[in-house]
Design an enzyme around this catalytic site. Structure first.
Site, PDB file in Angstrom:
ATOM      1  N   ASP A  30     -55.372  22.465  -4.109  1.00 37.95           N
ATOM      2  CA  ASP A  30     -55.726  21.301  -3.291  1.00 37.95           C
ATOM      3  C   ASP A  30     -54.696  20.183  -3.443  1.00 37.95           C
ATOM      4  O   ASP A  30     -53.907  20.171  -4.406  1.00 37.95           O
ATOM      5  CB  ASP A  30     -57.123  20.805  -3.698  1.00 37.95           C
ATOM      6  N   ASP A  86     -62.062  20.043   6.193  1.00 32.59           N
ATOM      7  CA  ASP A  86     -63.297  19.762   5.447  1.00 32.59           C
ATOM      8  C   ASP A  86     -64.485  19.649   6.385  1.00 32.59           C
ATOM      9  O   ASP A  86     -65.633  19.626   5.945  1.00 32.59           O
ATOM     10  CB  ASP A  86     -63.154  18.446   4.665  1.00 32.59           C
TER      11      ASP A  86
HETATM   12  C1  GLA Z   1     -60.957  18.430  -0.944  1.00 31.12           C
HETATM   13  C2  GLA Z   1     -61.160  19.808  -0.357  1.00 31.12           C
HETATM   14  C3  GLA Z   1     -62.587  20.225  -0.499  1.00 31.12           C
HETATM   15  C4  GLA Z   1     -62.983  20.198  -1.962  1.00 31.12           C
HETATM   16  C5  GLA Z   1     -62.715  18.830  -2.531  1.00 31.12           C
HETATM   17  C6  GLA Z   1     -62.928  18.814  -4.022  1.00 31.12           C
HETATM   18  O1  GLA Z   1     -61.565  17.461  -0.181  1.00 31.12           O
HETATM   19  O2  GLA Z   1     -60.752  19.846   0.972  1.00 31.12           O
HETATM   20  O3  GLA Z   1     -62.791  21.508   0.045  1.00 31.12           O
HETATM   21  O4  GLA Z   1     -62.250  21.172  -2.653  1.00 31.12           O
HETATM   22  O5  GLA Z   1     -61.383  18.397  -2.291  1.00 31.12           O
HETATM   23  O6  GLA Z   1     -62.662  17.594  -4.585  1.00 31.12           O
END
Ligand code: GLA
Length: 725
Positions: free
Chosen positions: A480, A550
């Site tokens: 990430d 997301d």
């Molecule tokens: C980001 C990712 C999510 C999740 C969060 C965790 O927003 O896109 O899918 O993994 O971080 O903090």
């Protein structure tokens, strides 16, 4: 050979199976661009003329005193700054004398089969040398001795040409590279439209389309990532181009940091596109003996519309960009705990998750953010890659053993480029984050960005990751990246190298990703950046799938997935069924099936009926896996054209199987609806596997299916699965 050099006219002709790309060494050793478009015969190359809209105020070049020639109005193969061409510059150096005048001319060339990798950077590759030919043209600025090699690779069978450049300093003085684009293309006229992908967090890659206007239109990032806001993709299309008809020039940059794609229409109504590293925030100091490599630009041309342009990108990336075991192997069906639990979990909760997941037919549990340091919210511990034993009692191996014992694989989340101010690592090394002495450090999501331009910092972080991955049975890693870069400078570098930090940062990321893929070749890596903030071909080189957004609302996802499909294959788009409120599970599944499918919810909270429904979905997922992952995509009705419904279709390579999906965005009561399919074999007979009814390919593609009486309420959806008899 897909690349020819015609001696008499000093012409380079690059042919893919559908396109020709032609340029010439002109008087004065200028490289002049003549043509890019549908294939033309070798015998007519001599007929080609470049534009000649010479006018007063266009400077002449003493070394090419030819009627009507001026660098200002000539389609130059790789334009430079300050020597008579006033349009967009593809390249400029600030030389040892402090001026920026740059003028590259042809010196020599070589042609060979195959393709070389770019040192330290992602790029497309050949599986066999016979797949592609490469042309390297050495150019030189005679006054400063700056050398630039223009490198073209022609993937004959794919309809793809890639371009990049190498800059060398073989002089005895340093110089700054001020601008170094990967590609420069001049188009005759301005009757084109530009298509780009724009957005923001939670709303990535919507399609924008507009006619070119005089002046410059551009898309860019200076966020230190390719970004949610613009994607390093653009298409230049002739007016009226549709999914099935029209000239399309698609461009995509294999790069994950600051990029720019600029398109200029000059006063003579001609068009130039340059694309590469964003010159804003970039300045590279090249000392004697050093070389610099630009990222790679991928160029696709087709006269069969946007749909075919996308399919060319898809097939090409699936074969010549995605690497490793997961290029072909079936990916495990995962459940991710993020939307189900956030960071509020412990080992027992995850094991209970795993039990339910196993019961409904899932294959892998991914433990998302919150398993390390003292991490109960997003305010701490990034960089402290030690297991939070207060949550995972007995440690990580113990948890993984319990999950494995249930028959599930295990995946884990990392955010390797970030550091929390509240972390042991930051307290020990406050200078490890990107910062500028004397200035406030901008903070986003309560975190700073690690200075990946520093090797000792990269080595430390990778060491922690390596420990965890080598001591535990981990099958999948979600990488990430949850903020962008600010205060970009590095106290370890001298002042003349401060303009290199953005690029050095991404080279650092690439280095760690490279080590990861080499040390753990079986690990399935999924990239992510707050959803799809770094969805680009650079990342796809290291990870075969990227979390698309997301935003898991199935209706919102439609524009995101349609836009992403402009150049990225279905198999690369992470798409999960979640517990969000809009639509039932049927539509959630139908949307998520268009991607690398999975679940993102708390299975403990599902009712018995929902569990049964999901188990049935999983059976469908297995049944359709091949046609979706390896088939060709046809966008039948897009959300950018129709506010009521969308439809898409996956067709197997042999045209024996097709899966059509229709989603009703909002009710269109009693609206007549005929849907003509695409990409089938006109001669074959297809059976609808649900109704048993048979149709000829010709009927399905020419007359179409009458779907007026199919479900058409808000958010309803259905599939039609066809098999050739
Ligand atoms: C980001 C990712 C999510 C999740 C969060 C965790 O927003 O896109 O899918 O993994 O971080 O903090």
């Amino acid at each position: 050979m897909a690349i020819k050099f015609i001696e008499e006219t000093k012409t380079f002709k690059l042919d893919t199976k559908t396109s020709s790309y032609i340029f010439r060494v002109f008087e004065g050793n200028y490289l002049v661009h003549y043509y890019y478009g549908a294939t033309i015969p070798d015998t007519e190359v001599e007929e080609l003329r470049f534009r000649a809209n010479y006018a007063s105020f266009c400077p002449d070049s003493p070394s090419a005193m030819v009627y009507n020639f001026s660098p200002d109005v000539t389609p130059l193969e790789y334009s430079t700054f300050g020597a008579g061409d006033f349009r967009l510059s593809a390249f400029a150096v600030e030389n040892a004398e402090g001026n920026k005048v740059t003028d590259l001319r042809y010196v020599s060339h070589k042609i060979y089969s195959g393709k070389q990798p770019i040192p330290g950077m992602p790029s497309t590759y050949v599986n066999e040398d016979s797949e592609a030919d490469t042309l390297e043209i050495l150019t030189e600025d005679a006054v400063t001795g700056v050398l630039v090699t223009l490198i073209y690779t022609v993937f004959n069978n794919h309809g793809v040409i890639t371009r990049r450049v190498k800059v060398e300093n073989k002089t005895d003085k340093p110089f700054y590279i001020d601008t170094v684009h990967s590609a420069c293309i001049d188009f005759p006229g301005m009757d084109y439209e530009m298509i780009d992908l724009y957005g923001r967090w939670g709303k990535e890659r919507a399609v924008d389309r507009y006619p070119l206007h005089h002046g410059i239109q551009s898309i860019k990032s200076k966020r230190g990532s390719s970004s949610h806001n613009h994607n390093p993709f653009t298409a230049i299309v002739t007016k009226g181009t549709t999914e099935d008809h029209g000239d399309c020039y698609g461009f995509n940059l294999v790069y994950s940091s600051n990029f720019s794609i600029d398109v200029e229409v000059d006063g003579f109504a001609c068009t130039r596109l340059v694309m590469g590293i964003n010159p804003d925030g970039f300045k590279w100091y090249l000392e004697p003996g050093e070389e610099f490599h630009s990222p790679e630009a991928v160029m696709v041309y087709t006269n069969e519309g946007l749909g075919e342009m996308s399919r060319i990108f898809h097939r090409f990336y699936a074969n010549n960009l995605i690497r490793g075991k997961w290029k072909k192997a079936k990916r495990p069906l995962l459940i991710n705990n993020w939307e189900g639990t956030g960071m509020d979990f412990d080992d027992d909760k995850l094991v209970s998750f795993a039990k339910h997941a196993k019961d409904i037919g899932l294959e892998m549990l991914v433990m998302d953010d919150g398993w390390f340091g003292k991490r109960d919210d997003d305010k701490s511990s990034l960089g402290d890659w030690v297991v939070a034993e207060y949550k995972l009692k007995g440690g990580l191996s113990h948890l993984i053993d319990r999950v494995n014992a249930l028959g599930l694989k295990f995946g884990i989340w990392f955010e390797p480029e970030m550091i929390s101010p509240d972390s042991d690592i930051y307290r020990a090394h406050p200078d490890w984050c990107l910062h500028t002495e004397g200035r406030d450090k901008s903070i986003a999501r309560t975190q700073y960005v690690i200075d990946y331009s520093r090797k000792e910092v990269r080595d430390y972080i990778y060491g922690r990751m390596h420990d965890i991955l080598s001591n535990n049975n981990i099958d999948y890693l979600k990488w990430d990246f949850n903020r962008n870069l600010t205060e970009v400078s590095c106290s370890q570098l001298p002042k003349e190298r401060q303009g290199e930090v953005f690029h050095r940062f991404v080279l650092g990321t690439y280095e760690i990703m490279d080590r990861l893929t080499k040390d753990f070749p079986d690990l399935l890596i999924e990239n992510c950046s707050g959803g799809g903030g770094r969805f680009d071909p650079g990342m796809l080189y290291y990870s075969p799938q990227i979390w698309t957004s997301d935003n898991t609302d199935p209706i919102e996802r439609l524009t995101i997935q349609f836009g992403t499909s402009m150049c990225y294959p279905t198999s690369t788009m992470g798409a999960h069924v979640s517990a969000c409120r809009r639509t039932g599970y049927e539509t959630k599944m139908n949307v998520a099936l268009w991607g690398s499918f999975g679940y993102e919810l708390d299975p403990d909270k599902l009712t018995a009926e929902e569990k049964a429904e999901i188990t049935a979905q999983i059976e469908l997922y297995h049944r359709y896996y091949d046609v979706i992952h390896y088939g060709d995509l046809y966008r039948l009705i897009t959300p950018f054209e129709n506010e009521f419904k969308v439809a898409w279709q996956h067709v197997s390579e042999d045209k024996n199987e097709a899966l059509v999906t229709v989603i009703q965005i909002k009710q269109a009561y009693n609206q007549f609806f005929m849907l003509r399919l695409k990409g089938l074999d006109l001669q074959k007979t297809y059976k609808d596997t649900e109704t048993g009814k048979t149709y000829s390919g010709a009927y399905l593609m020419n007359a179409g299916l009458n779907l007026t009486y199919k479900p058409n309420g808000d958010g309803q959806s259905y599939r039609i699965h066809l098999l050739a008899e």
